[in-house]
Each structure stands twice: as C-alpha cells, then as structure tokens.
Design a protein around this motif. Structure first.
Motif, PDB file in Angstrom:
ATOM      1  N   GLU A 273     -22.996  12.399 -16.207  1.00  0.00           N
ATOM      2  CA  GLU A 273     -22.347  11.235 -15.592  1.00  0.00           C
ATOM      3  C   GLU A 273     -22.812  11.061 -14.153  1.00  0.00           C
ATOM      4  O   GLU A 273     -23.090   9.942 -13.702  1.00  0.00           O
ATOM      5  CB  GLU A 273     -20.826  11.385 -15.641  1.00  0.00           C
ATOM      6  CG  GLU A 273     -20.101  10.186 -15.037  1.00  0.00           C
ATOM      7  CD  GLU A 273     -18.584  10.347 -15.012  1.00  0.00           C
ATOM      8  OE1 GLU A 273     -17.910   9.473 -14.425  1.00  0.00           O
ATOM      9  OE2 GLU A 273     -18.076  11.344 -15.568  1.00  0.00           O
ATOM     10  N   ALA A 274     -22.900  12.160 -13.409  1.00  0.00           N
ATOM     11  CA  ALA A 274     -23.355  12.081 -12.022  1.00  0.00           C
ATOM     12  C   ALA A 274     -24.784  11.563 -11.946  1.00  0.00           C
ATOM     13  O   ALA A 274     -25.123  10.758 -11.070  1.00  0.00           O
ATOM     14  CB  ALA A 274     -23.247  13.452 -11.368  1.00  0.00           C
ATOM     15  N   GLU A 275     -25.625  12.023 -12.853  1.00  0.00           N
ATOM     16  CA  GLU A 275     -27.012  11.564 -12.869  1.00  0.00           C
ATOM     17  C   GLU A 275     -27.097  10.062 -13.118  1.00  0.00           C
ATOM     18  O   GLU A 275     -27.946   9.369 -12.536  1.00  0.00           O
ATOM     19  CB  GLU A 275     -27.795  12.335 -13.929  1.00  0.00           C
ATOM     20  CG  GLU A 275     -28.036  13.796 -13.534  1.00  0.00           C
ATOM     21  CD  GLU A 275     -28.474  14.659 -14.700  1.00  0.00           C
ATOM     22  OE1 GLU A 275     -28.644  14.100 -15.812  1.00  0.00           O
ATOM     23  OE2 GLU A 275     -28.639  15.873 -14.511  1.00  0.00           O
ATOM     24  N   TYR A 276     -26.220   9.550 -13.969  1.00  0.00           N
ATOM     25  CA  TYR A 276     -26.207   8.108 -14.196  1.00  0.00           C
ATOM     26  C   TYR A 276     -25.767   7.374 -12.923  1.00  0.00           C
ATOM     27  O   TYR A 276     -26.386   6.379 -12.519  1.00  0.00           O
ATOM     28  CB  TYR A 276     -25.263   7.756 -15.347  1.00  0.00           C
ATOM     29  CG  TYR A 276     -25.024   6.272 -15.477  1.00  0.00           C
ATOM     30  CD1 TYR A 276     -26.021   5.427 -15.966  1.00  0.00           C
ATOM     31  CD2 TYR A 276     -23.827   5.701 -15.063  1.00  0.00           C
ATOM     32  CE1 TYR A 276     -25.823   4.069 -16.055  1.00  0.00           C
ATOM     33  CE2 TYR A 276     -23.613   4.337 -15.147  1.00  0.00           C
ATOM     34  CZ  TYR A 276     -24.619   3.524 -15.643  1.00  0.00           C
ATOM     35  OH  TYR A 276     -24.419   2.163 -15.715  1.00  0.00           O
ATOM     36  N   LEU A 277     -24.698   7.852 -12.285  1.00  0.00           N
ATOM     37  CA  LEU A 277     -24.199   7.193 -11.076  1.00  0.00           C
ATOM     38  C   LEU A 277     -25.250   7.195  -9.966  1.00  0.00           C
ATOM     39  O   LEU A 277     -25.304   6.270  -9.150  1.00  0.00           O
ATOM     40  CB  LEU A 277     -22.925   7.886 -10.583  1.00  0.00           C
ATOM     41  CG  LEU A 277     -21.709   7.827 -11.507  1.00  0.00           C
ATOM     42  CD1 LEU A 277     -20.558   8.626 -10.908  1.00  0.00           C
ATOM     43  CD2 LEU A 277     -21.283   6.384 -11.760  1.00  0.00           C
ATOM     44  N   ALA A 278     -26.085   8.238  -9.932  1.00  0.00           N
ATOM     45  CA  ALA A 278     -27.102   8.367  -8.886  1.00  0.00           C
ATOM     46  C   ALA A 278     -28.434   7.745  -9.285  1.00  0.00           C
ATOM     47  O   ALA A 278     -29.402   7.794  -8.507  1.00  0.00           O
ATOM     48  CB  ALA A 278     -27.311   9.844  -8.552  1.00  0.00           C
TER      49      ALA A 278
END
Length: 375
Positions: A273-278
């Motif tokens: 999820e963090a990778e998507y947000l970033a």
C-alpha cells in the motif's frame, strides 16, 4: 528500544486538483495531530513560486503555534539570502513573544549559493560513488549546478530581492541575527539598534545544509545545532555531518555537536500500500529536478509513468525515499540514524490524499514509540 526524537518537516504541498487554502488547512490539521502523536518538533520549509503553500515560514510558524499547545514549531529553513537579518529577527521575535520557548529559527543559505553560482564562485560539488552504511544508501551526489542556474530559478531569485540587491555573506548575516537576538547589534558606523520584538527572544537557532560547505562549517565553528538534508541531497549527507563535527567548537549553546538528519518517508498498513501511495513521488521530484518547479502532487491513479531518461534524473531521490509499513520505515530510519549518528530525525511525507499523510505519521509515531499526549 530507546530511539532518538522524531520530528515533522512539512512543505504544505498542494495536491493535484486541490487548492492552496486546503493545503494550509491540512498543515494546521497535521500539526495538531502530530502534536498529539508525540512528535517533538514541527518545521515548515520555505519555497516560492511552486505548488507548495510554505512561502512565508514566519507567518506559517505563527499560525501553527496558535493552533497547537506544546510542540516546538520552526522554520526549515528561512532562506536568508532573500531576507534581512532584522526582518527575520523581528518576525520570529513577534511569534516568540506570544509563544515563548516553543520557536525554532532554522536558517539556510540557498540565496547566497545562487549568487555564488551566477558569479562562477560556487563551491565545487563533491563526486564519489554510492555507498551503503548501516544498510542506508548514500548515492552518487546529484550535480545540481545546472539546476541552480536555470532560467526559472534565476527569475525567482531576482523577484525575491530588491532590484540590484546582493545577498550578503551567510556568516555575516548570521552574526547580525545573533547580535540582534542578544541586543548587541550596531551598524558599521556605530549606531546601536534594538529589534522590537526580537531582542531577547527565546528561540533556538539552527543551521541547515546539504553538503560539507559553509553552512556545516559555520554551524560547527559557532557551536550551533545542524540539520543535514538527506531528503534533498542524500549523496552528500555524510560529508555534511562529518564537516560539521570536524569544525565543531563548544559554545554557550552546545558542549558537543548536535545533528538532525531529514528523510522522505511514506508509511502505510502494508509495504504494498505504501509503495502505491509513493508511486507518483518520482514525477513530483522530476518536476523539481528538471527546473520547472514542484508541480501539484500527482495522483497515483492518473500519473503518467516516467521515461527511462526521466527516471535517471530522479533515481537517487526515489531510491532513498523510505517506503513501506511502519515497521519497514522505522527500520530504515534506524539505519539512517546509526549511519549518521543523528541526535534527532525529521521526516517529511507527501501523499496525494491528506488522510494518507495523516495515517503515515500516525503509524510511524506509534511504531517509533512516541509518547502520545493525553487529551
């Protein structure tokens, strides 16, 4: 495990499809929340003519101090080449008069660096291969000389100063700021002037730098705390910290060196999820590195992929953004702290949606073990 204090650096970013008004409301909301979550300081940047609402740090510091109760609030950093020493001391002295003992006055020298570059006197940029220390990547330094001399930055610098004005030497301006704060200022002709408000203000003075140049050396020589900008220039952070410590002389402020190091982070419930947000971070950095200035922060749902050539331009920044679950990000921050010996860390998080930015700071604060305030 006892960890060093963790701070917030906020650029007041404007997201794609949003407004400057909403960005400022988001800043006040984030300040209130991170105070409750136990963060030590809340610092705001100074950026002009880009999609960030942090163009007037003294005003923003005052607004944040009014909206919070305990957290220290400050600038990261006032670009002293665009201001006079008197205006800086009077502005921060005004805020300190109403919120004493909570204000940090951070100072950077980018205005002078631009003038030196234009005059062909800029300090040569360091060159070395990438290295990994304590699991932390310190990439090959980005060569920013062409960016500093870009037409857009030249125009911006001209507009931020009076016609024909020249930025004074950084250390000279710092001396004037210190003298004003102490009540010891006098003009070259011997006229004594008192900054009101300003003289006697209970502000903490910090110097910020991205290399081992003048900022780091002056901070050390004057015994002041120093902030090394890993989030801006990860390839020169170790050089900056080493130069500061090598130059350090004990002072009435500090007995020994005191270092804060910054980092770009995005934390979420999971690594994926963090990778998507970033995932739109590279597009945002490219807008800066290509000389166009920071664009409204792109929505990962609609952001166009970068070309291979564009990816090369931003590779060091993307590779050194700490992205993942709170545990993943905390582990990376531990590595950065060990590699630099930082006494504190400051993290800046940008996501398209404000709720995701809030959640990132909340999750990281809990994982870091910050003491939540009782309200």
């Amino acid at each position: 495990m006892t960890r060093v204090p963790l701070n917030v650096l906020d650029l007041s970013p404007i997201s794609e499809g949003s407004t400057v008004q909403q960005a400022l409301r988001n800043t006040l909301d984030l300040a209130r929340q991170t105070e409750e979550w136990g963060y030590a300081r809340y610092w705001v940047a100074e950026h002009h003519f880009v999609a960030a609402a942090s163009s007037s740090p003294a005003v923003l510091v005052g607004l944040i101090a009014a909206a919070t109760n305990r957290i220290r609030v400050g600038s990261a950093a006032v670009q002293i080449g665009h201001h006079t020493a008197a205006s800086v001391v009077e502005s921060f002295g005004t805020v300190d008069a109403l919120y004493p003992g909570r204000i940090d006055l951070g100072i950077g020298r980018s205005g002078q660096r631009r003038a030196e570059a234009l005059a062909g006197k800029d300090r040569p940029e360091p060159e070395h291969e990438e290295k990994v220390v304590e699991g932390t990547l310190f990439p090959k330094p980005f060569q920013s000389g062409k960016l500093i001399l870009s037409e857009r930055l030249r125009a911006s610098g001209d507009v931020l100063q009076q016609p024909h004005a020249e930025a004074p030497d950084f250390e000279d301006q710092l001396s004037d700021i210190v003298d004003f704060l102490r009540g010891d200022f006098s003009t070259p002709s011997g006229v004594q002037l008192t900054a009101t408000p300003g003289t006697g203000a209970d502000v903490e003075l910090w110097l910020f730098g991205s290399s081992g140049g003048q900022s780091a050396q002056v901070a050390g020589a004057r015994g002041l705390p120093f902030v090394a900008n890993y989030h801006v220039s990860p390839g020169t952070t170790l050089e900056a910290v080493e130069a500061y410590r090598a130059a350090f002389v004990p002072s009435a402020t500090l007995d020994e060196p005191y270092v804060v190091v910054s980092a770009d982070v995005v934390a979420a419930e999971s690594d994926s999820e963090a990778e998507y947000l970033a995932s739109s971070f590279g597009q945002w950095v490219h807008s800066i590195r290509s000389g166009h200035g920071a664009i409204p922060y792109p929505d990962p749902k609609t952001a166009e992929p970068l070309t291979d050539e564009q990816q090369v331009l931003v590779a060091d920044r993307v590779a050194t953004q700490f992205v993942g679950s709170a545990a993943t990000v905390a582990e990376k921050l531990d590595g950065l702290q060990k590699a630099t010996g930082a006494d504190e860390l400051v993290v800046t998080t940008i996501t398209h949606d404000h709720a995701d930015r809030l959640r990132s700071y909340e999750l990281l604060g809990k994982e870091w073990g910050l003491p939540r305030l009782r309200v």
